[in-house]
Design a protein around this motif. Structure first.
Motif, short mmCIF file in Angstrom:
data_model
loop_
_atom_site.label_atom_id
_atom_site.label_comp_id
_atom_site.label_asym_id
_atom_site.label_seq_id
_atom_site.Cartn_x
_atom_site.Cartn_y
_atom_site.Cartn_z
N GLY A 182 1.21 -3.21 4.24
CA GLY A 182 1.77 -2.83 2.95
C GLY A 182 3.20 -2.39 3.12
O GLY A 182 3.72 -2.37 4.24
N GLY A 183 3.82 -2.04 1.98
CA GLY A 183 5.19 -1.61 2.03
C GLY A 183 6.14 -2.77 1.80
O GLY A 183 5.75 -3.93 1.87
N GLU A 187 0.50 -5.29 -6.25
CA GLU A 187 1.51 -4.29 -5.84
C GLU A 187 0.84 -2.96 -5.52
O GLU A 187 1.24 -2.25 -4.60
CB GLU A 187 2.54 -4.09 -6.97
N TYR A 188 -0.22 -2.67 -6.26
CA TYR A 188 -0.97 -1.44 -6.04
C TYR A 188 -1.62 -1.46 -4.65
O TYR A 188 -1.55 -0.49 -3.90
CB TYR A 188 -2.01 -1.31 -7.15
N ASN A 235 1.17 -1.51 -1.73
CA ASN A 235 2.25 -0.53 -1.85
C ASN A 235 3.62 -1.19 -1.99
O ASN A 235 4.59 -0.79 -1.34
CB ASN A 235 2.28 0.39 -0.62
N TRP A 236 3.68 -2.22 -2.79
CA TRP A 236 4.94 -2.92 -3.05
C TRP A 236 5.58 -2.24 -4.25
O TRP A 236 5.08 -2.36 -5.37
CB TRP A 236 4.66 -4.40 -3.34
N SER A 237 6.68 -1.51 -4.04
CA SER A 237 7.12 -0.58 -5.08
C SER A 237 7.88 -1.25 -6.22
O SER A 237 9.00 -0.90 -6.54
CB SER A 237 7.97 0.52 -4.46
N PHE A 262 3.51 -1.22 -9.34
CA PHE A 262 3.33 0.01 -8.56
C PHE A 262 3.73 1.21 -9.40
O PHE A 262 3.02 2.22 -9.47
CB PHE A 262 4.18 -0.08 -7.29
N GLN A 305 1.44 4.27 -10.75
CA GLN A 305 1.84 5.66 -10.54
C GLN A 305 1.78 6.41 -11.87
O GLN A 305 1.24 7.51 -11.95
CB GLN A 305 3.28 5.66 -10.03
#
Lengths: 308, 305
Positions: free
Chosen positions: B165-166, B249-250, B253-255, B259, B263
Motif C-alpha cells: 500500500g501507499g 484506494e481504501y 492506502n492510496w491517498s 481515501f 477518512q
C-alpha cells in the motif's frame, strides 16, 4: 449486445414444433438449453433458500462472541471442519464464520430484491408515462433522466446514506433504490414508444380504453421482457453495491451480518488468517454470478435476435 | 458542430447545477439537524450552536442555498470540521493521485478487455467464446474491493512482489489492476459484439474478395472500426470507475479522493463528504463532456443535430 451461449440454429424438427408453441414456451425451452443460465437459476434459488432458512441452517449463533472462539492470545480460530464447532473458523471477536456467512445471505437478498423493486417501480412508471404521453412531458422527463444518469451513483448513495443518523437495513435499500431509476426509465420509454404504435394498442385507444388501463394492461405486459432482464442484472449490481457500502462501514448497522462487513473486518487479519477475506468474497461472487448468469440467459431466451 | 458544442456545454452546466442542488438538499434538508451532520454524532451542545450560527441556519432557505451555490462557483467548498482546513485544498491535493490511478486502471481495463473481446469475436460461438463469456460474467460478479484484497494477499503479501500500500511508483499497480480486472469485462463484451457487427460490413467482404490476408482484414479493417463503441463506453464508465477507485484506494492506502472520502466517513465529517462528492461528481460530468467532444471530432458519422 449479448449473444446466445450456444447457437446451434433451429433444425427442421424445431421449426415444425415451434408452430404449436406459445412464445413463453419457446423462451422457456431456449432458456433450459442454456447450461450456464440454468446454473445461474440454480445458484439464485439456492441463495434464496439459504436466506429464508438461515436460522435453521446455521450451526451456531452469528451474533455471539464465543469464549472458546478465539485462541489464548485472542486471535481468530482456523477452520476446524467440524460443522457444529467453528466449521470455517472464527473472526477476531470469536464469532462463527460459517453461521455469519449463512446469515449474510439474508441482507444480500433483502437489499438486492428490495432496492431493485423500488428502482423498477420509479423507473418503469416514469418510462411508461414519458413514452406513452410524449410531447413536452416526455421531453422534460427525459432531460431529467439524462441529468440523473450522469450522477455517479455510488457517490450519491454514500452521501445520502451518510446523512441518515439511525440507519436500518431498509435505509440501505431505500437509498440505493431511490437513486438508481434513470437507466430503466430510459429503457422502458424506448420500449413504450415502440409498443404504443402496435395495432392492438391503437385499437384499445380507439374503443375508448382509458390511458392508465392501456399502460398497465396493454403496454406493460408487452414490454416486460427487457424489464425482467434489466431487473435481474440490477439485483446482481445492488448486491455488490450493498456489500461495498458495508465494506466501507456505511452499510447495514450492527449487529446485522453482511458479507461486505466481514471482508472489512477480515482485512485487518489477512496476513495471519487469510480465510476471513476469502469466504465472504466467494459468497458475494456466487450470489452475484447467479443473478448475472440468469439475467444473461433470460436476455437470450426472451430476445433471440439480439446480437446475432 | 457549433450548435452541438453549445448544446453540450449547456447540458453540462445544467447537470452540474443539478448535482450541486441535489447535494445541497441531501446534506442540509434530509438530516433533522445539519449542524449535527457537520460536527458528527458526538459534538457538544456549544459546538452545535456555534456551527448553527456559522451556517446561518437562522436565515431563509433560499438565501442559504444561493450562498452555498455562490461559494461553489468560486471554488469554495467550506471547511472540514475536524482539522478546520479548507475542503477544496484537500480535494485538490488528492485529485491528481486519483486521476493518475484512474488512467493506469483504464489502461489495465483495455489491456485485459480488448484481447478477450477480439478472441471471442474471432472464435465466435465456439467453446473458447463460451469460456471467455463465462470469465467475463465472473469478472463483473466479483466485488472490486475483494479482487483488491486478494491481490494484496497473494501478490503483495505471499509473493511479496509489490508494495502492500501507499503512494509509490510500483504501488499504483495493484489498485489499478483490481479495477482493471473487474472493469475489463464490459470492454470485452462491447468489443466482441462491435467486431461481429463490423465483420458483416460490405467493405470487409470486399477486402476478403480481393484477397487481402485475414490478419490484415482483422487488424486494419475490422478492429479499428470496432474500437469506436469502446471509446463511447470509456466516457460512460467514469462513474463506475470512480466507484471502484473509492474502495481500492481504501484498501491500498492510496491517498486520493476515495481515501479522503473514507477518512471523512470514518470521522463522520459531513462537510468533507459533501465536498468530495460535489467535486468528484462535477469532475466526472466535465470529463464526460470532454470524451463526448473528442468522440464527435474523431467519428465523422456522429450527428450533431
Amino acid at each position: 449486445m449479448s449473444l446466445p451461449l450456444a447457437n446451434p440454429g433451429p433444425t427442421q424438427a424445431d421449426l415444425n414444433e415451434e408452430e404449436i408453441r406459445t412464445p413463453l414456451q419457446t423462451a422457456v425451452r431456449r432458456f433450459l438449453k442454456n447450461k450456464l443460465a440454468v446454473f445461474g437459476l440454480v445458484l439464485v434459488i439456492l441463495m434464496v433458500i439459504i436466506a429464508i432458512f438461515a436460522p435453521s441452517l446455521a450451526p451456531m449463533s452469528p451474533y455471539t462472541s464465543y469464549p472458546d472462539g478465539t485462541t489464548m492470545q485472542g486471535l481468530p480460530l482456523n477452520p476446524t471442519w467440524h460443522w457444529l464447532h467453528f466449521f470455517l473458523g472464527t473472526d477476531s471477536s470469536g464469532r462463527d464464520e460459517m453461521s455469519m456467512l449463512l446469515y449474510g445471505t439474508q441482507v444480500s437478498m433483502e437489499v438486492g430484491f428490495m432496492a431493485t423493486l423500488i428502482t423498477l417501480l420509479i423507473g418503469v412508471a416514469i418510462g411508461l408515462v414519458s413514452g406513452y404521453v410524449g410531447g413536452a412531458l416526455d421531453n422534460v422527463l427525459m432531460r431529467i433522466t439524462d441529468v440523473v444518469l450522469a450522477f455517479p451513483l455510488f457517490l450519491f448513495v454514500i452521501l445520502l446514506r451518510s446523512v441518515v443518523s439511525h440507519p436500518t437495513v431498509a435505509t440501505v435499500y431505500e437509498v440505493i433504490g431511490i437513486l438508481g431509476w434513470a437507466g430503466i426509465a430510459r429503457i422502458t420509454r424506448g420500449q413504450t414508444l415502440a409498443a404504443r404504435k402496435l395495432e392492438y394498442v391503437e385499437s384499445a385507444r380507439a374503443v375508448g380504453v382509458r390511458t392508465p388501463n392501456i399502460l398497465v394492461k396493454h403496454i406493460f405486459p408487452n414490454i416486460m421482457g427487457p424489464i425482467v432482464v434489466y431487473g435481474t442484472l440490477l439485483i446482481a449490481n445492488n448486491i455488490l453495491l450493498e456489500s461495498a457500502l458495508s465494506f466501507l462501514s456505511i452499510g447495514v448497522p450492527d449487529p446485522t451480518v453482511s458479507w461486505g462487513k466481514m471482508i472489512n473486518l477480515g482485512l485487518s487479519w489477512y496476513q495471519t488468517d487469510p480465510w476471513l477475506i476469502v469466504w465472504p468474497g466467494i459468497a458475494i461472487a456466487l450470489a452475484t454470478l447467479g443473478f448475472n448468469l440468469l439475467g444473461d440467459g433470460l436476455s437470450d431466451a426472451l430476445n433471440p435476435r439480439a446480437g446475432q | 458542430m457549433g450548435p452541438y458544442i453549445i448544446r453540450r456545454i449547456f447540458w453540462t452546466i445544467v447537470t452540474i447545477w443539478a448535482i450541486l442542488t441535489v447535494t445541497y438538499f441531501i446534506a442540509y434538508l434530509v438530516p433533522s439537524d445539519p449542524a449535527r451532520l457537520i460536527a458528527g454524532q458526538h459534538a457538544s451542545a456549544a459546538t452545535l450552536a456555534s456551527i448553527r450560527r456559522a451556517l446561518g441556519l437562522n436565515r431563509p432557505l433560499w438565501y442559504r442555498y444561493l450562498t452555498f451555490a455562490n461559494q461553489f462557483i468560486h471554488g469554495n467548498l467550506g471547511y472540514d470540521y475536524i482539522m478546520r482546513r479548507t475542503v477544496s485544498g484537500q480535494v485538490l491535493q488528492a485529485a491528481p493521485l486519483t486521476f493518475y490511478l484512474a488512467l493506469v486502471a483504464v489502461c489495465f481495463e483495455l489491456i485485459i478487455g480488448i484481447p478477450i473481446g477480439i478472441v471471442a469475436a474471432v472464435k465466435r460461438y465456439s467453446f473458447v467464446d463460451n469460456l471467455l463469456r463465462f470469465i467475463s460474467i465472473l469478472g463483473i460478479s466479483m466485488p472490486t474491493y475483494w479482487v483488491g484484497s486478494m491481490l494484496l494477499l497473494l501478490i503483495g503479501f505471499k509473493l511479496g512482489w509489490l508494495p502492500l500500500g501507499g503512494v509509490s511508483p510500483a504501488g499504483v499497480i495493484l489498485p489499478a489492476l483490481s479495477v482493471g480486472i473487474t472493469g475489463s469485462a464490459f470492454y470485452a463484451r462491447i468489443l466482441r459484439s462491435a467486431t461481429l457487427e463490423t465483420m458483416r460490413m460490405d467493405y470487409v467482404r470486399t477486402a476478403r474478395a480481393k484477397g487481402a490476408k485475414e490478419s490484415l482484414i482483422l487488424f486494419k479493417h475490422t478492429i479499428r472500426n470496432s474500437l469506436i463503441p469502446v471509446v463511447t463506453y470509456l466516457g460512460l464508465d467514469l462513474g463506475a470507475l470512480l466507484g471502484g477507485l473509492i474502495v481500492t484506494e481504501y484498501i491500498f492506502n492510496w491517498s486520493g479522493l476515495g481515501f479522503l472520502l473514507n477518512q471523512a466517513i470514518g470521522q463522520d465529517d459531513g462537510s468533507l463528504i459533501m465536498g468530495v462528492t460535489l467535486f468528484s461528481a462535477s469532475g466526472i460530468v466535465i470529463m464526460n463532456f470532454v470524451v463526448d467532444l473528442a468522440y464527435a471530432f474523431l467519428d465523422p458519422r456522429v450527428s450533431y443535430s
